[in-house]
Structures are given as C-alpha cells and as structure tokens.
Design an enzyme around this catalytic site. Sequence first.
Site, mmCIF file in Angstrom:
data_model
loop_
_atom_site.group_PDB
_atom_site.id
_atom_site.type_symbol
_atom_site.label_atom_id
_atom_site.label_comp_id
_atom_site.label_asym_id
_atom_site.label_seq_id
_atom_site.Cartn_x
_atom_site.Cartn_y
_atom_site.Cartn_z
ATOM 1 N N GLY A 230 0.763 -1.124 0.045
ATOM 2 C CA GLY A 230 -0.031 0.033 -0.055
ATOM 3 C C GLY A 230 1.112 1.084 0.086
ATOM 4 O O GLY A 230 2.081 1.408 -0.367
ATOM 5 N N SER A 231 0.258 2.311 0.551
ATOM 6 C CA SER A 231 1.151 3.566 0.365
ATOM 7 C C SER A 231 2.163 3.599 1.447
ATOM 8 O O SER A 231 2.187 2.785 2.639
ATOM 9 C CB SER A 231 -0.073 4.838 0.703
ATOM 10 O OG SER A 231 -0.618 4.625 2.163
ATOM 11 N N THR A 232 3.166 4.634 1.293
ATOM 12 C CA THR A 232 4.312 4.531 2.336
ATOM 13 C C THR A 232 3.810 5.140 3.282
ATOM 14 O O THR A 232 4.479 4.765 4.481
ATOM 15 C CB THR A 232 5.465 5.567 1.435
ATOM 16 O OG1 THR A 232 5.915 4.764 0.262
ATOM 17 C CG2 THR A 232 6.574 5.739 2.328
ATOM 18 N N VAL A 234 0.910 4.690 5.098
ATOM 19 C CA VAL A 234 0.238 3.475 5.876
ATOM 20 C C VAL A 234 1.325 2.631 6.197
ATOM 21 O O VAL A 234 1.557 1.936 7.325
ATOM 22 C CB VAL A 234 -0.904 2.886 4.980
ATOM 23 C CG1 VAL A 234 -1.387 1.728 6.171
ATOM 24 C CG2 VAL A 234 -2.145 4.000 5.204
ATOM 25 N N GLY A 235 2.372 2.509 5.386
ATOM 26 C CA GLY A 235 3.274 1.649 5.385
ATOM 27 C C GLY A 235 4.244 1.917 6.745
ATOM 28 O O GLY A 235 4.479 0.858 7.673
ATOM 29 N N GLU A 252 5.680 -3.354 0.873
ATOM 30 C CA GLU A 252 5.660 -2.930 -0.659
ATOM 31 C C GLU A 252 4.845 -1.753 -0.539
ATOM 32 O O GLU A 252 3.674 -1.799 -0.575
ATOM 33 C CB GLU A 252 4.940 -4.190 -1.435
ATOM 34 C CG GLU A 252 5.648 -5.416 -1.590
ATOM 35 C CD GLU A 252 7.028 -5.335 -2.278
ATOM 36 O OE1 GLU A 252 7.109 -4.238 -3.214
ATOM 37 O OE2 GLU A 252 7.921 -6.250 -2.154
ATOM 38 N N GLU A 387 3.843 11.078 -6.083
ATOM 39 C CA GLU A 387 3.328 9.738 -6.710
ATOM 40 C C GLU A 387 1.761 10.204 -7.003
ATOM 41 O O GLU A 387 0.989 10.525 -6.154
ATOM 42 C CB GLU A 387 3.188 8.449 -5.691
ATOM 43 C CG GLU A 387 2.471 7.448 -6.401
ATOM 44 C CD GLU A 387 2.576 6.019 -5.649
ATOM 45 O OE1 GLU A 387 1.996 6.208 -4.285
ATOM 46 O OE2 GLU A 387 2.953 5.253 -5.958
HETATM 47 P P1 NAD Z 1 -3.321 2.692 1.221
HETATM 48 O O1 NAD Z 1 -2.046 2.420 1.904
HETATM 49 O O2 NAD Z 1 -4.256 3.762 1.493
HETATM 50 O O3 NAD Z 1 -4.174 0.962 1.926
HETATM 51 C C1 NAD Z 1 -3.500 -0.191 1.452
HETATM 52 C C2 NAD Z 1 -4.235 -1.213 2.548
HETATM 53 O O4 NAD Z 1 -3.907 -0.661 3.826
HETATM 54 C C3 NAD Z 1 -5.816 -1.170 2.349
HETATM 55 O O5 NAD Z 1 -6.457 -2.453 2.473
HETATM 56 C C4 NAD Z 1 -6.219 -0.302 3.443
HETATM 57 O O6 NAD Z 1 -7.616 -0.663 3.822
HETATM 58 C C5 NAD Z 1 -5.309 -0.583 4.572
HETATM 59 N N1 NAD Z 1 -5.114 0.455 5.615
HETATM 60 C C6 NAD Z 1 -5.315 1.758 5.648
HETATM 61 N N2 NAD Z 1 -5.062 2.278 6.809
HETATM 62 C C7 NAD Z 1 -4.505 1.320 7.633
HETATM 63 C C8 NAD Z 1 -3.894 1.232 8.876
HETATM 64 N N3 NAD Z 1 -3.892 2.216 9.743
HETATM 65 N N4 NAD Z 1 -3.586 -0.146 9.100
HETATM 66 C C9 NAD Z 1 -3.494 -1.050 8.473
HETATM 67 N N5 NAD Z 1 -4.072 -1.124 7.547
HETATM 68 C C10 NAD Z 1 -4.480 0.232 6.765
HETATM 69 O O7 NAD Z 1 -2.984 2.469 -0.234
HETATM 70 P P2 NAD Z 1 -4.048 2.183 -1.250
HETATM 71 O O8 NAD Z 1 -4.496 3.669 -1.839
HETATM 72 O O9 NAD Z 1 -4.929 1.145 -1.173
HETATM 73 O O10 NAD Z 1 -3.009 1.842 -2.620
HETATM 74 C C11 NAD Z 1 -2.113 2.659 -3.286
HETATM 75 C C12 NAD Z 1 -0.788 2.565 -2.803
HETATM 76 O O11 NAD Z 1 -0.338 1.257 -2.766
HETATM 77 C C13 NAD Z 1 0.134 3.271 -3.729
HETATM 78 O O12 NAD Z 1 1.006 3.941 -2.950
HETATM 79 C C14 NAD Z 1 0.762 2.187 -4.573
HETATM 80 O O13 NAD Z 1 2.158 3.015 -4.922
HETATM 81 C C15 NAD Z 1 0.873 1.279 -3.490
HETATM 82 N N6 NAD Z 1 1.353 0.043 -4.057
HETATM 83 C C16 NAD Z 1 2.374 -0.705 -3.807
HETATM 84 C C17 NAD Z 1 2.630 -1.833 -4.581
HETATM 85 C C18 NAD Z 1 4.179 -2.405 -4.429
HETATM 86 O O14 NAD Z 1 4.135 -3.614 -4.775
HETATM 87 N N7 NAD Z 1 5.191 -1.906 -3.860
HETATM 88 C C19 NAD Z 1 1.838 -2.589 -5.288
HETATM 89 C C20 NAD Z 1 0.421 -1.863 -5.475
HETATM 90 C C21 NAD Z 1 0.391 -0.733 -4.811
#
Ligand code: NAD
Length: 497
Positions: A230-232, A234-235, A252, A387
């Site tokens: 997901g996003s940096t 939240v990561g 990731e 991004e």
């Molecule tokens: P996001 O970080 O908003 O959400 C990702 C997941 O995390 C979702 O299931 C969301 O519900 C969950 N989440 C949100 N807040 C949380 C918390 N506090 N604790 C635990 N989980 C939580 O990202 P998004 O908008 O769904 O996806 C887009 C992002 O993902 C972009 O930044 C993209 O670059 C990244 N991405 C990375 C890869 C990779 O392999 N590096 C692949 C696909 C997407």
Amino acid sequence: MIRTYQHWINGREHGGTTGEPHTRHSPAHGEVLARFAAGTAADVDAAVTVARRVFEDASTWATLPGSRKAALLNAWAALIERDVTRLAEIEAEEVGKPIRYARGEIEWSVELLRYAASLAWQLEGRAMTQLGDDKLGLVTREPRGVVGIVVPWNYPMVTLFQKLPYALAAGCTVVIKPSELTSGTALEVTVLAKEAGIPDGVINVVTGLGETVGEALSTHPGVDMLSFTGSTRVGKRIARNAADSLKRVSLELGGKSANIVFADADIDSALDGALFGVVLNQGEECISPARLLVEKPIAETFVKQLVERARKVAVGMPLDEKSDVGAMIHEAHMERVLELIASGSKEGARLELGGSRVTTAGLDRGFFVPVTIFSGVDPAMRIFREEIFGPVLAVTTFETVEEAIQLANDTSYGLANGLWTKDVDKALKVSRRLRSGTVFVNTYFESAPQMPFGGYKESGLGRENGLEGLLEFTEVKSTLLKLGTRDAALPLATSVT
Ligand code: NAD
C-alpha cells in the site's frame, strides 16, 4: 446483481459483529456492485485465534510435506484458472480497470501460485560439519507463524498472490485484509481454496476499513508477521505499530519510477514502453514509469510522436474489450489526480495532451481521466516528485548519462526504473547505479515469478516473489547436536563424567 459477502473464517462465512456492510459503487457508472462486511477488532481476533490454532496444530498445515502442500496449491491454481472469466469481471468492475488487463492479472496470479507451489518442495537448510567431530550443526527454515496480509485496491489479486502462496508454501497460516473497495476476488478465491482441499482455517479473510481491521491486525499479539502492500504513509504506520511487539514486517510501498530513453534506443519500442507505462491500470500502478527522461537531441521529436500515439488510447468502460484506460478508483482519488495535473500547469510545465476529466456521453457518471502528458518538467515540480497514481506522464530532458542517473535517483522512492538503449555496456553501467529494486532494460512491466520484487529507500522493506519471497515467511533455526554421549560433558562444576 449485487454481490454480498461475509468474512471468511475457519472455512466458512462468518457474519461478523456489526450489521452495517460496506457498499462498493462502480467507479465507472455509480451503480452498487457489492456489499462487504465491515469488520471490527473482534472479527480480527476471531480470525487470528483460528489461524493460530491451526498453525499450532502443525500437522494440519505447517508440517505437511512440501509435496502435499504443492499438490493442494496446484489444485487451487487449476480452480482459479477455470474461473478466470468470472474473477476478471469482478476485478474489472470493482477496480474500474479494463477487462483485458483484469484477465491478465488473474492469469498472472495463477502463475505466481504455481511457482510458489514449486518452492514448497524445496525449502532447504544447511548442515554444518566443520564444528569438530563431536558436533553437527543444522540450519533450518521454519514458518514464521500467523501472517496478517493487508493489500491495496489497484491490483487486488496480484498484490495478494505475491504474498499468500509464498506464506502458505512456507507453512504459515494467514488472515487477509483486502481493500474495502475491492474485496470481491480475495473472498472468491478463498472459497476456491476450500474446494481445492486446503484445510479450513489456513486462509481467513476479514473485510473492512484500514483504520479498524488493518489496525487491529497490525497490533494483534497473535500475529507473528504483517505483510503489507500500500502507500508509504500507511506502511510507516504499520512498521511503528509492529515495533511494539517486534512483529516481522514486509512492506511493498509507493513509487515514482523513471523511464530513461537514450538517443541510441530503438525509438519505436521506447515509444510503446513510455506510453504503456502510464496506460496500464490507468496509471494506478506502483511501478508506473510516470517520469520520462529523454536525451535532449531526440526529445522534441520523441514527445511529438508520443502524443500522436497517445491520442489513439481508448478511455472506456471496464467491461468493454476495446478500453485501454478505465476509471479512477473513486471520486476523491480522481480529484487528487486532477489537482496534481493543475499543479503541473501552474508550476510551468507544458501540457501536451489531456488534462481534464472525461465527460463524454456514457462516461460522464464515472471517474475517468485521459492520458495526460507534460513536457518541460523540472525536478522541483510536484508532478516530478509526488506519486500521482493516474495516467499522467512528466517528461524531463537530460544531456549526459550522469545527469540521467542523477535525475532518476532524485526521489525518496526506489521501486523500479526502465532504460532504453542498444548499448549493452551503457545499460549495465546505468542499471548498477539506479537505486531501485527492479531495472527494466528495453522493456517495462515484463516479469517472471522467479525474479524478486521490492523497493529500495521508501518503497519498501523485504522482497516478494523468487526464492527471496518464500524466505520472507520463514525464521532461521540453528540446532546444534552433540554427538556421542560418553564424552559429552558440559563444562559445569556439577557435571558428572
Ligand atoms: P493504502 O495505504 O491507503 O491502503 C492499503 C491497504 O491498507 C488497504 O487495505 C487499507 O484499507 C489498509 N490500511 C489503511 N490504513 C491502515 C492502517 N492504519 N493500518 C493497517 N492497514 C491500513 O493504499 P491504497 O490507496 O489502497 O493503494 C495505493 C498505494 O499502494 C500506492 O501508494 C501504491 O504505490 C501502493 N502499491 C504498492 C505496490 C508495491 O508492490 N510496492 C503495489 C501496489 C500498490
């Protein structure tokens, strides 16, 4: 027909603790597509308790011979393959992506699953025979335990299958939290896992919001590892949450990749690569090469030809076989993409194509953004740095190889980069200097399950796919055997020989 789902815990539907479902509207036309259960911390606890019990009862899964795990994973792959059409339609509708790409996504997920199944056969260790003739050392790999998997909406299947089959091949049990926007395929394939014979409780799914379900998973003491895409932003939060219990994490995260086009490239292929880079998945793509760096002498002609090709890209409905670009995931995301586009013009970049929401009849109820190309982009501009996650390309020129490398590395991210040249020496030299987990040479997006994937810098921690992807889900154990009990005195004062 509106699809309605519950959580999936211990091999069956689980109603959950709240009655209010999460409703997913189509991003392409606004109609209701699906309802997902809105999970709570109590639902996460129920799922983790099951996953923990099944993991501890090791003969159910953890210590099942690799050949048996592989057979079950391959049986599962066959069922997913059988249902490609149905699963691709769900994926296309929920994400808003064109059906052709959704089909490719499911097929690629099957490849990943089959490859991970092959790894289940060969989780090897080492024997240490140089410890003296009275000792033998064994270094073995064991499953991490219960793994929480949190994935985003842009590739609901691929992001899941870069983790799940590897975790299973290693012997872990899992609790999955898909994106609240696109939970359909994760739930559908989990039902297929049961049909394939994978034991109940090995794979569990709790749907709902990140702030509740994701947060509960990343803080739950019964979870040994959290594997996140997901996003940096939240990561980083997940890594902080995990620090309290020193949970293992693999991350990731986001990206801002560059495609570097040298003057000696095969121009036709480079044009295709540059364009496809922002068309695929309407640019909602972690490795989208959203920065195009072109060597100055060819830049003007290159951009002109690129714009000509980009005019032919078809923006359209997800289920239309002729669509190249589908809808943005939701309205707020579309607004953010449009705001970043506006910032490009405001900061002085030249808008060559696109730039505003698509409002043609038939698409006016959806969140469609056309391919948008800016030239004259300066590295200080937001469209170079942030991004965007939309079909937006920022073109910058360079004069020397050194400048190209410096520009490509001028980002806090490090997921992937591409370069285009016929000079193999130059390709290898530049590739070594690029600070990213993947470098594509004279291609982009092509991959193989055997090749590890992941990010440098703020694009992540750890690797997926390849042997490395399997090892992420293992702990290392050293076992030291003392051979021959008669001489095996421990150096204790009380020891009796
Ligand atoms: P996001 O970080 O908003 O959400 C990702 C997941 O995390 C979702 O299931 C969301 O519900 C969950 N989440 C949100 N807040 C949380 C918390 N506090 N604790 C635990 N989980 C939580 O990202 P998004 O908008 O769904 O996806 C887009 C992002 O993902 C972009 O930044 C993209 O670059 C990244 N991405 C990375 C890869 C990779 O392999 N590096 C692949 C696909 C997407």
